[in-house]
Design an enzyme around this catalytic site. Structure first.
Site, PDB file in Angstrom:
ATOM      1  CG  ASN A 190      -7.558   3.565   2.276  1.00 29.87           C
ATOM      2  OD1 ASN A 190      -6.516   2.906   2.393  1.00 29.87           O
ATOM      3  ND2 ASN A 190      -8.405   3.709   3.282  1.00 29.87           N
ATOM      4  CB  ILE A 200      -3.836  11.347   2.510  1.00 31.44           C
ATOM      5  CG1 ILE A 200      -3.467   9.875   2.334  1.00 31.44           C
ATOM      6  CG2 ILE A 200      -3.454  12.137   1.279  1.00 31.44           C
ATOM      7  CD1 ILE A 200      -1.985   9.605   2.244  1.00 31.44           C
ATOM      8  CG  HIS A 234     -11.642   0.851   6.163  1.00 26.99           C
ATOM      9  ND1 HIS A 234     -10.667   1.207   7.074  1.00 26.99           N
ATOM     10  CD2 HIS A 234     -12.749   0.563   6.888  1.00 26.99           C
ATOM     11  CE1 HIS A 234     -11.171   1.130   8.295  1.00 26.99           C
ATOM     12  NE2 HIS A 234     -12.434   0.748   8.216  1.00 26.99           N
ATOM     13  N   GLY A 285       1.842  -5.698   3.563  1.00 26.68           N
ATOM     14  CA  GLY A 285       1.823  -5.476   2.114  1.00 26.68           C
ATOM     15  C   GLY A 285       1.098  -6.515   1.289  1.00 26.68           C
ATOM     16  CB  SER A 286      -1.343  -9.217   1.971  1.00 35.13           C
ATOM     17  OG  SER A 286      -2.506  -8.608   2.444  1.00 35.13           O
ATOM     18  CG  ASN A 287      -4.908  -5.229   0.317  1.00 37.24           C
ATOM     19  OD1 ASN A 287      -5.836  -5.639  -0.375  1.00 37.24           O
ATOM     20  ND2 ASN A 287      -4.960  -5.229   1.645  1.00 37.24           N
ATOM     21  CG  MET A 304      -0.570   1.895   9.600  1.00 43.57           C
ATOM     22  SD  MET A 304      -2.275   1.364   9.396  1.00 43.57           S
ATOM     23  CE  MET A 304      -2.804   1.436  11.086  1.00 43.57           C
TER      24      MET A 304
END
Ligand code: GRF
Length: 209
Positions: free
Chosen positions: A112, A98, A114, A18-20, A95
């Site tokens: 998103n 969608i 990436h 969850g760093s983003n 992960m």
């Protein structure tokens, strides 16, 4: 969490550390983004992102994907997003692909991040793919989400050099620092209504409308 009033309502979908997610919340706290993250949706009950959300006082919804059909999982996620009346959905290390129900319910509202310069190195372990391929430059991409994996229209990219002594780990760290920067920037552009999708291209207006 408190009533966000008229602020834009963001949901973050995450499966891991969850760093983003934390980076976007910090940009909000710093006053750089005028919005509230109203819910974190996690398909993995052990995700580090959950602890981070609790520290920020953000609602958490754990919707487990293991042992559930894709259709049921998607339905539960859509219902949760509707319940929270969200304006923008951020995938941040989520992960799962969608599915159509989610895409249709929130068309053009799902982003998103990436860890590669798309269209190179889609899918898992993008940093390792980059090292193994031998590229001299890699980076990260924020894009709109479509039905494919890491294929939607590109909003922002940032590049980092790949040196001879780089490993998957060192490259990942360099890229992650850029991820945290450009994800918040893309969220801000989206919420200021400055993005226009034209086929595969995303145009960025200089000034908010
Ligand atoms: C990031 O590298 C992101 O680009 C990818 O998954 C990772 C998630 O990291 N989609 P975090 O959970 O945000 O720390």
């Amino acid at each position: 969490m408190g009533d966000p009033g008229n602020k834009a309502r963001i949901a973050v979908l995450a499966s891991g550390r969850g760093s983003n997610f934390v980076a976007v919340q910090k940009s909000i706290d710093a006053g750089e983004i005028d919005a509230s993250i109203v819910v974190l949706i996690c398909n993995n009950p052990g995700a580090g992102a959950i602890d981070a959300a609790r520290k920020f006082g953000i609602d958490v919804a754990v919707i487990e994907s293991a042992g559930v059909s894709k259709a049921d999982f998607d339905k539960q996620v859509v219902n949760k997003l509707k319940e929270y009346d969200v304006d923008l959905i951020l995938l941040a290390g989520f992960m799962k692909i969608i599915g159509r129900p989610l895409l249709e319910a929130f068309q053009g509202k799902i982003l998103n991040i990436h860890p590669s310069l798309l269209p190179s190195f889609k899918g898992l372990d993008a940093q390792r793919q980059a090292i193994e391929y031998g590229v001299k430059v890699s980076g990260c991409t924020v894009h709109f989400v479509d039905e494919g994996m890491d294929t939607g229209p590109i909003i922002l990219q940032a590049a980092v050099p790949v040196f001879d002594n780089d490993t998957e780990d060192s490259l990942s760290k360099k890229i992650l620092a850029e991820e945290h920067r450009i994800y918040s920037e893309a969220v801000k552009l989206f919420l200021e209504n400055r993005l226009t999708i034209n086929g595969r291209r995303v145009f960025i207006r200089q000034q908010p409308v």
